[in-house]
Motif scaffolding. Sequence first.
Motif, PDB file in Angstrom:
ATOM      1  N   VAL A   1      69.938  10.157  76.893  1.00 22.37           N
ATOM      2  CA  VAL A   1      69.373  11.409  77.425  1.00 22.37           C
ATOM      3  C   VAL A   1      68.613  12.109  76.291  1.00 22.37           C
ATOM      4  N   VAL A   2      69.077  11.886  75.064  1.00 18.96           N
ATOM      5  CA  VAL A   2      68.375  12.408  73.881  1.00 18.96           C
ATOM      6  C   VAL A   2      67.684  11.236  73.174  1.00 18.96           C
ATOM      7  N   ASP A   3      66.394  11.381  72.916  1.00 20.84           N
ATOM      8  CA  ASP A   3      65.688  10.368  72.150  1.00 20.84           C
ATOM      9  C   ASP A   3      66.223  10.446  70.711  1.00 20.84           C
ATOM     10  N   ASN A   4      67.050   9.497  70.343  1.00 19.25           N
ATOM     11  CA  ASN A   4      67.741   9.555  69.046  1.00 19.25           C
ATOM     12  C   ASN A   4      66.759   9.445  67.877  1.00 19.25           C
ATOM     13  N   THR A   5      65.671   8.700  68.065  1.00 16.82           N
ATOM     14  CA  THR A   5      64.682   8.588  66.988  1.00 16.82           C
ATOM     15  C   THR A   5      64.013   9.939  66.788  1.00 16.82           C
ATOM     16  N   ALA A   6      63.693  10.607  67.897  1.00 16.14           N
ATOM     17  CA  ALA A   6      63.060  11.935  67.807  1.00 16.14           C
ATOM     18  C   ALA A   6      64.024  12.925  67.152  1.00 16.14           C
ATOM     19  N   ALA A   7      65.309  12.821  67.475  1.00 14.51           N
ATOM     20  CA  ALA A   7      66.305  13.728  66.880  1.00 14.51           C
ATOM     21  C   ALA A   7      66.365  13.515  65.368  1.00 14.51           C
ATOM     22  N   LEU A   8      66.348  12.265  64.965  1.00 15.68           N
ATOM     23  CA  LEU A   8      66.402  11.977  63.527  1.00 15.68           C
ATOM     24  C   LEU A   8      65.134  12.489  62.827  1.00 15.68           C
TER      25      LEU A   8
ATOM     26  N   VAL B   1      77.671  11.119  72.217  1.00 17.00           N
ATOM     27  CA  VAL B   1      77.172   9.871  72.815  1.00 17.00           C
ATOM     28  C   VAL B   1      75.876   9.496  72.108  1.00 17.00           C
ATOM     29  N   TRP B   2      75.572   8.193  72.074  1.00 19.21           N
ATOM     30  CA  TRP B   2      74.550   7.660  71.182  1.00 19.21           C
ATOM     31  C   TRP B   2      73.730   6.635  71.915  1.00 19.21           C
ATOM     32  N   GLU B   3      72.446   6.553  71.559  1.00 23.56           N
ATOM     33  CA  GLU B   3      71.651   5.463  72.119  1.00 23.56           C
ATOM     34  C   GLU B   3      72.217   4.165  71.559  1.00 23.56           C
ATOM     35  N   ASN B   4      72.236   3.109  72.370  1.00 26.15           N
ATOM     36  CA  ASN B   4      72.690   1.767  71.970  1.00 26.15           C
ATOM     37  C   ASN B   4      74.138   1.721  71.514  1.00 26.15           C
ATOM     38  N   GLU B   5      75.007   2.579  72.043  1.00 20.44           N
ATOM     39  CA  GLU B   5      76.436   2.485  71.715  1.00 20.44           C
ATOM     40  C   GLU B   5      76.910   1.057  71.955  1.00 20.44           C
ATOM     41  N   PRO B   6      77.778   0.530  71.135  1.00 13.38           N
ATOM     42  CA  PRO B   6      78.433   1.172  69.999  1.00 13.38           C
ATOM     43  C   PRO B   6      77.642   1.059  68.682  1.00 13.38           C
ATOM     44  N   ASP B   7      76.407   0.523  68.776  1.00 14.38           N
ATOM     45  CA  ASP B   7      75.583   0.338  67.574  1.00 14.38           C
ATOM     46  C   ASP B   7      74.742   1.575  67.339  1.00 14.38           C
ATOM     47  N   LEU B   8      75.364   2.620  66.859  1.00 12.37           N
ATOM     48  CA  LEU B   8      74.636   3.880  66.779  1.00 12.37           C
ATOM     49  C   LEU B   8      73.685   3.926  65.590  1.00 12.37           C
ATOM     50  N   ASN B   9      72.774   4.888  65.649  1.00 12.19           N
ATOM     51  CA  ASN B   9      71.832   5.122  64.563  1.00 12.19           C
ATOM     52  C   ASN B   9      72.594   5.820  63.427  1.00 12.19           C
ATOM     53  N   VAL B  10      72.843   5.068  62.357  1.00  9.58           N
ATOM     54  CA  VAL B  10      73.709   5.567  61.288  1.00  9.58           C
ATOM     55  C   VAL B  10      73.106   6.799  60.601  1.00  9.58           C
ATOM     56  N   GLU B  11      71.786   6.810  60.454  1.00 12.31           N
ATOM     57  CA  GLU B  11      71.152   7.970  59.796  1.00 12.31           C
ATOM     58  C   GLU B  11      71.354   9.225  60.628  1.00 12.31           C
ATOM     59  N   LEU B  12      71.198   9.102  61.937  1.00 11.51           N
ATOM     60  CA  LEU B  12      71.369  10.273  62.805  1.00 11.51           C
ATOM     61  C   LEU B  12      72.826  10.742  62.761  1.00 11.51           C
ATOM     62  N   PHE B  13      73.735   9.789  62.751  1.00 10.02           N
ATOM     63  CA  PHE B  13      75.168  10.101  62.647  1.00 10.02           C
ATOM     64  C   PHE B  13      75.426  10.930  61.376  1.00 10.02           C
ATOM     65  N   LYS B  14      74.818  10.516  60.275  1.00  7.04           N
ATOM     66  CA  LYS B  14      75.045  11.232  59.003  1.00  7.04           C
ATOM     67  C   LYS B  14      74.455  12.642  59.047  1.00  7.04           C
ATOM     68  N   GLN B  15      73.339  12.787  59.764  1.00  8.22           N
ATOM     69  CA  GLN B  15      72.618  14.072  59.760  1.00  8.22           C
ATOM     70  C   GLN B  15      73.155  15.073  60.777  1.00  8.22           C
ATOM     71  N   SER B  16      74.044  14.616  61.669  1.00  9.09           N
ATOM     72  CA  SER B  16      74.517  15.522  62.720  1.00  9.09           C
ATOM     73  C   SER B  16      75.620  16.433  62.191  1.00  9.09           C
ATOM     74  N   LEU B  17      75.662  17.627  62.735  1.00  8.22           N
ATOM     75  CA  LEU B  17      76.697  18.582  62.299  1.00  8.22           C
ATOM     76  C   LEU B  17      78.076  18.056  62.706  1.00  8.22           C
ATOM     77  N   ILE B  18      78.158  17.580  63.926  1.00 16.03           N
ATOM     78  CA  ILE B  18      79.398  16.967  64.425  1.00 16.03           C
ATOM     79  C   ILE B  18      79.017  15.649  65.092  1.00 16.03           C
ATOM     80  N   SER B  19      79.694  14.577  64.696  1.00 16.76           N
ATOM     81  CA  SER B  19      79.488  13.261  65.306  1.00 16.76           C
ATOM     82  C   SER B  19      80.834  12.772  65.812  1.00 16.76           C
ATOM     83  N   THR B  20      80.893  12.377  67.060  1.00 15.87           N
ATOM     84  CA  THR B  20      82.153  11.839  67.602  1.00 15.87           C
ATOM     85  C   THR B  20      81.869  10.567  68.407  1.00 15.87           C
TER      86      THR B  20
END
Length: 361
Positions: free
Chosen positions: A210-217, A232-251
């Motif tokens: 629902v969120v373009d993860n590349t655009a978010a990054l 929730v992440w695009e391509n779960e369970p293979d999430l975008n590691v950079e976006l994960f690091k940059q998020s305030l909260i990642s679950t």
Amino acid sequence: MKIVADENMPLVQELFGSFATVVTVAGRKINKEHLLDADVLLVRSVTQVNQDLLQGTKVRFVGSATIGTDHIDQGYLLEQGIEFAYAPGCNAQAVAEYVLAAIAFWADHKQKDLRQCTVGIIGAGNVGSKVAQILELLGIEYLLNDPPLEEQGDSRQFVPIQAIQQCDIVTCHVPLTNRGLHASHHLIDEKFLSVMQPGGLLINSSRGAVVDNTAALHCKQAGKDIDFVLDVWENEPDLNVELFKQSLISTPHIAGYSQEGKIRGTYQLYQSVCQWLGMVPKFALRDLLPEAPKWNPPVKLSSDTGFLYQSLRSFYDIKSDDQQMRQKLEEVLRRSGATIAEEFDNLRKNYPQRLEFLELS
Ligand SMILES: NC(=O)c1ccc[n+]([C@@H]2O[C@H](COP(=O)([O-])OP(=O)(O)OC[C@H]3O[C@@H](n4cnc5c(N)ncnc54)[C@H](O)[C@@H]3O)[C@@H](O)[C@H]2O)c1
Ligand SMILES: O=C(O)[C@H](O)[C@H](O)COP(=O)(O)O
């Protein structure tokens, strides 16, 4: 009767074992071989149910103990006359409590006075309505966006997506759809993020895409001041590691993982299977749900920006879910062995017991 079920469904043996042989398998590993002589397949969100999986099997009933159904090819099931049931609303309260915990953490962390903030809720179904109910309890302003419900004549007041983009906090509660007038794939894209309020918060606990993860990054890398809370992440369970690091909260896709939510999910399928078989259910839901201590929401919000988070965290501390995920994924990044995808699934499988803490109607 043989039932094949995802091993992460609680109470599956207890509920179905009295009238069927229940075989449990890891959701991502369920394959045609398991289903050749199965009558019923019970899944969660990680099993893709389609022609590839079901063709040539005996399966006549498919149940998903989830709210989302984007992993199910319902057109194929209908065409084959295979009965389908899912669990609408089962974990809606858990997700709404997750959103409350996220907002409370952000207000504390960023010193935001929630009395001055407006929350934009995209999707006003089971989850979005519960989020709205909680915000009303707390006296936090919110706006609703839900074009499909608006077209159906729902009597609530709705706003266009442009008004949501102006909110301090945006939270997504739509199903993932790729087609049609209201397709939600990449609903939050580069354009949406570019017009969002600097200093704002975007929460996604619906489906990753629902969120373009590349655009978010890109938005973070370009230095725009928007915080992301992503469950929730695009391509779960293979999430975008950079976006994960940059998020305030990642679950790791656990917003709906209350004990009650999971139990309701299994129970709703139990009711559906009983009805399909013409059987009266032997068990009652109220006997299966745990007793949980409840939180008393404040009658009025305080000027103390950390008050809500401090008051909530003994019931549910979203930060500890984030820390757990960061610790495990960072371990994986430091050493070889398990992959990010495996660790993401492990975190979900071993998620600690979480109880719902609000009395909602
Ligand atoms: N992270 C989790 O653990 C978790 C748990 C439960 C549900 N979910 C996800 O959340 C989604 C929403 O759950 P729900 O129970 O509220 O579903 P729901 O079907 O009750 O409500 C979804 C609402 O979204 C609206 N909608 C559809 N397309 C839209 C669009 N393009 N723009 C605005 N509104 C739109 C629909 O009209 C509907 O009212 C589920 O489909 C599921 O994918 C995630
Ligand atoms: O749609 C849902 O209900 C949730 O996303 C669900 O809780 C996801 O959990 P899973 O089925 O993957 O265990």
